[in-house]
Design a protein around this motif. Structure first.
Motif, PDB file in Angstrom:
ATOM      1  N   SER A 207      37.455  42.823  34.699  1.00 48.12           N
ATOM      2  CA  SER A 207      37.347  41.371  34.554  1.00 48.12           C
ATOM      3  C   SER A 207      36.285  41.035  33.522  1.00 48.12           C
ATOM      4  O   SER A 207      35.406  41.840  33.240  1.00 48.12           O
ATOM      5  CB  SER A 207      36.968  40.757  35.901  1.00 48.12           C
ATOM      6  OG  SER A 207      35.669  41.165  36.244  1.00 48.12           O
ATOM      7  N   PRO A 208      36.353  39.846  32.952  1.00 52.23           N
ATOM      8  CA  PRO A 208      35.285  39.439  32.035  1.00 52.23           C
ATOM      9  C   PRO A 208      33.987  39.223  32.799  1.00 52.23           C
ATOM     10  O   PRO A 208      34.015  38.864  33.978  1.00 52.23           O
ATOM     11  CB  PRO A 208      35.815  38.115  31.453  1.00 52.23           C
ATOM     12  CG  PRO A 208      36.805  37.635  32.416  1.00 52.23           C
ATOM     13  CD  PRO A 208      37.415  38.843  33.033  1.00 52.23           C
ATOM     14  N   PRO A 209      32.856  39.450  32.150  1.00 51.80           N
ATOM     15  CA  PRO A 209      31.573  39.364  32.868  1.00 51.80           C
ATOM     16  C   PRO A 209      31.118  37.929  33.056  1.00 51.80           C
ATOM     17  O   PRO A 209      30.078  37.522  32.565  1.00 51.80           O
ATOM     18  CB  PRO A 209      30.627  40.148  31.962  1.00 51.80           C
ATOM     19  CG  PRO A 209      31.211  40.009  30.617  1.00 51.80           C
ATOM     20  CD  PRO A 209      32.680  39.882  30.780  1.00 51.80           C
ATOM     21  N   ILE A 210      31.931  37.159  33.783  1.00 53.30           N
ATOM     22  CA  ILE A 210      31.588  35.752  33.977  1.00 53.30           C
ATOM     23  C   ILE A 210      31.702  35.430  35.458  1.00 53.30           C
ATOM     24  O   ILE A 210      32.688  35.782  36.109  1.00 53.30           O
ATOM     25  CB  ILE A 210      32.551  34.843  33.176  1.00 53.30           C
ATOM     26  CG1 ILE A 210      32.382  35.104  31.684  1.00 53.30           C
ATOM     27  CG2 ILE A 210      32.296  33.384  33.490  1.00 53.30           C
ATOM     28  CD1 ILE A 210      33.429  34.454  30.845  1.00 53.30           C
ATOM     29  N   LEU A 211      30.680  34.755  35.989  1.00 51.06           N
ATOM     30  CA  LEU A 211      30.744  34.278  37.363  1.00 51.06           C
ATOM     31  C   LEU A 211      31.444  32.925  37.354  1.00 51.06           C
ATOM     32  O   LEU A 211      31.028  32.006  36.655  1.00 51.06           O
ATOM     33  CB  LEU A 211      29.336  34.127  37.928  1.00 51.06           C
ATOM     34  CG  LEU A 211      28.723  35.375  38.549  1.00 51.06           C
ATOM     35  CD1 LEU A 211      27.296  35.092  38.935  1.00 51.06           C
ATOM     36  CD2 LEU A 211      29.535  35.806  39.750  1.00 51.06           C
ATOM     37  N   GLU A 212      32.512  32.823  38.141  1.00 50.54           N
ATOM     38  CA  GLU A 212      33.291  31.592  38.052  1.00 50.54           C
ATOM     39  C   GLU A 212      32.720  30.479  38.921  1.00 50.54           C
ATOM     40  O   GLU A 212      32.606  29.343  38.495  1.00 50.54           O
ATOM     41  CB  GLU A 212      34.750  31.865  38.409  1.00 50.54           C
ATOM     42  CG  GLU A 212      35.456  32.558  37.263  1.00 50.54           C
ATOM     43  CD  GLU A 212      36.876  32.928  37.627  1.00 50.54           C
ATOM     44  OE1 GLU A 212      37.275  32.658  38.758  1.00 50.54           O
ATOM     45  OE2 GLU A 212      37.558  33.485  36.755  1.00 50.54           O
ATOM     46  N   ALA A 213      32.372  30.846  40.171  1.00 50.16           N
ATOM     47  CA  ALA A 213      31.937  29.802  41.103  1.00 50.16           C
ATOM     48  C   ALA A 213      30.417  29.670  41.084  1.00 50.16           C
ATOM     49  O   ALA A 213      29.703  30.661  41.155  1.00 50.16           O
ATOM     50  CB  ALA A 213      32.399  30.152  42.507  1.00 50.16           C
ATOM     51  N   ILE A 214      29.958  28.452  40.948  1.00 47.34           N
ATOM     52  CA  ILE A 214      28.519  28.200  41.026  1.00 47.34           C
ATOM     53  C   ILE A 214      28.315  27.063  42.005  1.00 47.34           C
ATOM     54  O   ILE A 214      28.938  26.003  41.865  1.00 47.34           O
ATOM     55  CB  ILE A 214      27.957  27.810  39.654  1.00 47.34           C
ATOM     56  CG1 ILE A 214      28.010  29.016  38.739  1.00 47.34           C
ATOM     57  CG2 ILE A 214      26.514  27.334  39.785  1.00 47.34           C
ATOM     58  CD1 ILE A 214      27.553  28.756  37.342  1.00 47.34           C
TER      59      ILE A 214
END
Lengths: 157, 521
Positions: free
Chosen positions: A83-90
């Motif tokens: 997966s891309p290194p991005i946190l989706e939920a904040i």
């Protein structure tokens, strides 16, 4: 080494899915292609008499090295897509962070490739300008032909 | 005052931009020259100040953006890089002044732009503590050197020399990039101090980068082998220098050819010292591999010096002659580095210093004969019109030959011989002296050529030679003062030896200062 970093799971554990097998196969093919690409590009730079072909091989050479960096950052986990290194939920939860750490690819090599590509473009444009000037001086981009008709004692400051 | 580390490259870069912008306002050459000389003087003073800071507190660390070491890019300056950067800035200053006399092109502002960019790359390479940042600076240095080589673009030979340099240089810098990726892939970091720590103990955890993983030994070996070739290319050592060095030196404008040694070639030797002593030292995981590479480098250095000395003695072109003289001296410097003791590294630094000074004297005076007559060796007879020229040229040649103890060139050779005797390899001491004897053929042939050539005052196109004479005499005085200083004033010698000692033994301080955030000042 870095090779094992990506493919160790595939070799030590029996692959569970057909997609794992395919991914492992694709990875190995890509690595072999990388090595061959570098060898062929270097051969082209060293042995082709045409400067334009030398330039094309040089670009192929630098780009294969850049692609190698993508492999360095790639992480393959059997049964899960990288997966891309991005946190989706904040705000995020510890479980999501754990998933991210386990499945995301390493973004740093991509940043490095970006830098290297930009530098490579500057180099390429400069080299093309030089080749154009060479063509204007000699009327050809073939170094063997150009050096035949050259006067031996041309002087510059 | 650590912010000066980050200030210097940005300052040089903005000087380059300002020179280019000045061209929109004015076409007056004097303004370009005055601005460039003034800003390179400031750069020289700043680098000298940084060197004095490193003498006080040994290692300076500047964090870009305030990020701690393995996370962000840091500039780490010890005595070695401070010393070489000062030398580089000194040559930038001299080149700026000399170019005002030599370069008659209307593109003078573009010339200064490239010169400042080259200096930025050099400073970036010498100061940085990050191998990827080193790559970026190396590319900046390399592209501006290619462009400066092709500055006389109306000459087909200059274009060919630049093409040669650019194509081979691009291959080499790409190989450096490849080894950077390999190091990142196995060590998980790009910071030099972090790599140095993990190369000694791969399982030690570091904040942000963790431990090394996989087979660190093999990847380190591959990376070090590639990097060795990269730096041998950059520092113009025998098998690789034919890709660029004689052509670039002879086709680049004369002031730039004089500046190549200090600004561009030293970066290769500096990189070798950094990688073989700080990063992958004798106690690292590839210690035995490193020892055998260093032994190979000793053989390469000796053969390179020998080939250079032979080629030097039958050149007909004065710039190619000086190019091969540089090759001999840099090979001696490489021998000093590969011998692996304190005196060896000190002798390498002294070789770089004496070669920079001596080369510049020769290039600056040869510039007079090149402008008024041509590049052939016989044209050096023009110098006989001025007594100062002959004295300074003779002094420069004797400094490079390095037998008289009044010149700095002697002390480099003396330390090299001392180093090889300390190591128990007397054969290298004998070979060094033998090759120095072979170089005598070339050097005295040039002096002889001057004495037999006729000076033709009628055809002389230049009348005002104040600038080359002043610069050459200044450099000659510097060589003599340094040479006498080394004989009479012990702390100078102690300083050079202390750089060698620091490189050999103080890598732990380098690592600790960079990684723990103890900022020194």
């Amino acid at each position: 080494m870095f090779l094992e970093r990506v493919s160790w799971r595939a070799s030590k554990r029996r692959p569970r899915y057909m997609s794992d097998l395919l991914a492992s196969l694709a990875f190995r093919t890509a690595m072999i292609a990388f090595v061959f690409n570098i060898a062929i590009a270097l051969y082209g730079v060293l042995s082709r008499p045409s400067l334009v072909k030398k330039f094309l091989c040089l670009v192929a050479f630098t780009d294969s090295i850049n692609i190698f960096a993508v492999f360095i950052g790639f992480r393959y986990t059997p049964g899960a897509y990288p997966s891309p290194p991005i946190l989706e939920a904040i705000p995020t939860s510890p479980a999501e962070v754990e998933t991210l750490i386990n499945t995301s690819v390493d973004p740093l090599p991509q940043a490095m490739i970006l830098t290297a590509i930009v530098i490579g473009i500057a180099c390429s444009i400069f080299l093309l300008t030089l080749i154009l000037m060479y063509y204007r001086h000699y009327g050809t981009t073939n170094i063997h032909e150009a050096e035949e008709g050259e006067e031996p004692h041309a002087e510059a400051l | 005052m650590v912010f000066l580390l980050g200030f210097l490259p940005i300052y040089l870069m903005s000087s380059a931009v300002v020179v280019a912008m000045l061209s929109f306002i004015t076409k007056n050459r004097a303004i370009y020259v005055a601005f460039s000389a003034a800003s390179s003087l400031v750069a020289f003073i700043v680098s000298l100040y940084i060197l004095s800071l490193t003498i006080g507190s040994s290692i300076l660390v500047y964090r870009y953006g305030g990020f701690p070491a393995p996370l962000g890019i840091v500039y780490t300056v010890d005595k070695l890089s401070g010393f070489l950067a000062t030398l580089s800035m000194f040559m930038l200053l001299l080149t700026s002044i000399y170019s005002s006399w030599m370069i008659r092109s209307r593109w003078l502002y573009l010339y200064y732009l490239l010169l400042f960019l080259m200096a930025t790359g050099s400073i970036g390479c010498l100061y940085t503590g990050d191998i990827f940042n080193f790559f970026v600076s190396l590319e900046l240095l390399a592209i501006s050197s290619y462009a400066l080589t092709a500055f006389y673009r109306d000459s087909p030979r200059a274009i060919r020399a630049a093409l040669r340099y650019a194509i081979s240089g691009m291959i080499v810098t790409s190989l450096y990039l490849l080894s950077t990726f390999i190091i990142y892939g196995s060590f998980g970091t790009l910071n030099m101090a972090d790599i140095a720590l993990k190369a000694r103990n791969p399982s030690i955890p570091v904040a942000f980068t963790g431990t090394a993983f996989g087979d660190v030994v093999i990847s380190s070996k591959v990376a070090v082998a590639l990097i060795t070739w990269v730096f041998l290319f950059k520092s113009a050592i025998f098998p690789l220098n034919f890709a660029w060095q004689p052509y670039a030196y002879s086709e680049a404008p004369t002031p730039v050819a004089a500046a190549f040694t200090a600004i561009s070639d030293t970066v290769g030797l500096y990189g070798l010292i950094r990688f073989f002593y700080t990063l992958f030292g004798y106690d690292s995981i590839i210690g035995d591999f490193r020892t055998s590479i260093l032994q190979l480098l000793q053989i390469i250095a000796i053969s390179s010096a020998f080939v250079g000395a032979l080629l030097m003695s039958f050149q007909r072109d004065v710039k190619r002659f000086i190019a091969f003289s540089t090759m001999v001296h840099l090979s001696f410097a490489l021998l000093g580095i590969s011998l692996g003791n304190v005196e060896g590294i000190a002798s390498a630094l002294l070789h770089i210093l004496s070669n920079t000074l001596g080369d510049s004297i020769l290039f600056y005076l040869a510039g007079i004969s090149i402008v008024s007559c041509g590049r052939r060796l016989e044209c050096l007879g023009t110098l006989k019109l001025w007594r100062i020229s002959i004295i300074a040229f003779g002094g420069g040649v004797l400094n490079l030959f390095g037998v008289l103890p009044v010149f700095i060139g002697f002390w480099g050779k003396a330390l090299l011989v001392l180093s090889s005797i300390r190591l128990g390899t007397v054969v290298y001491a004998v070979l060094t002296l033998f090759i120095s004897g072979v170089t005598a053929i070339g050097y005295f042939r040039v002096l002889h050529q001057i004495s037999i050539s006729k000076a033709n005052a009628d055809q002389l196109t230049v009348r005002d030679v104040t600038i080359p004479h002043t610069l050459a005499l200044t450099l000659l005085v510097v060589t003599i003062v340094l040479g006498m200083g080394f004989s009479l004033y012990r702390p100078l010698m102690d300083f050079v030896l202390s750089i060698g000692f620091e490189v050999m033994n103080d890598y732990s301080i380098y690592i600790a200062r960079t990684l723990t955030g103890n900022l020194g000042q």
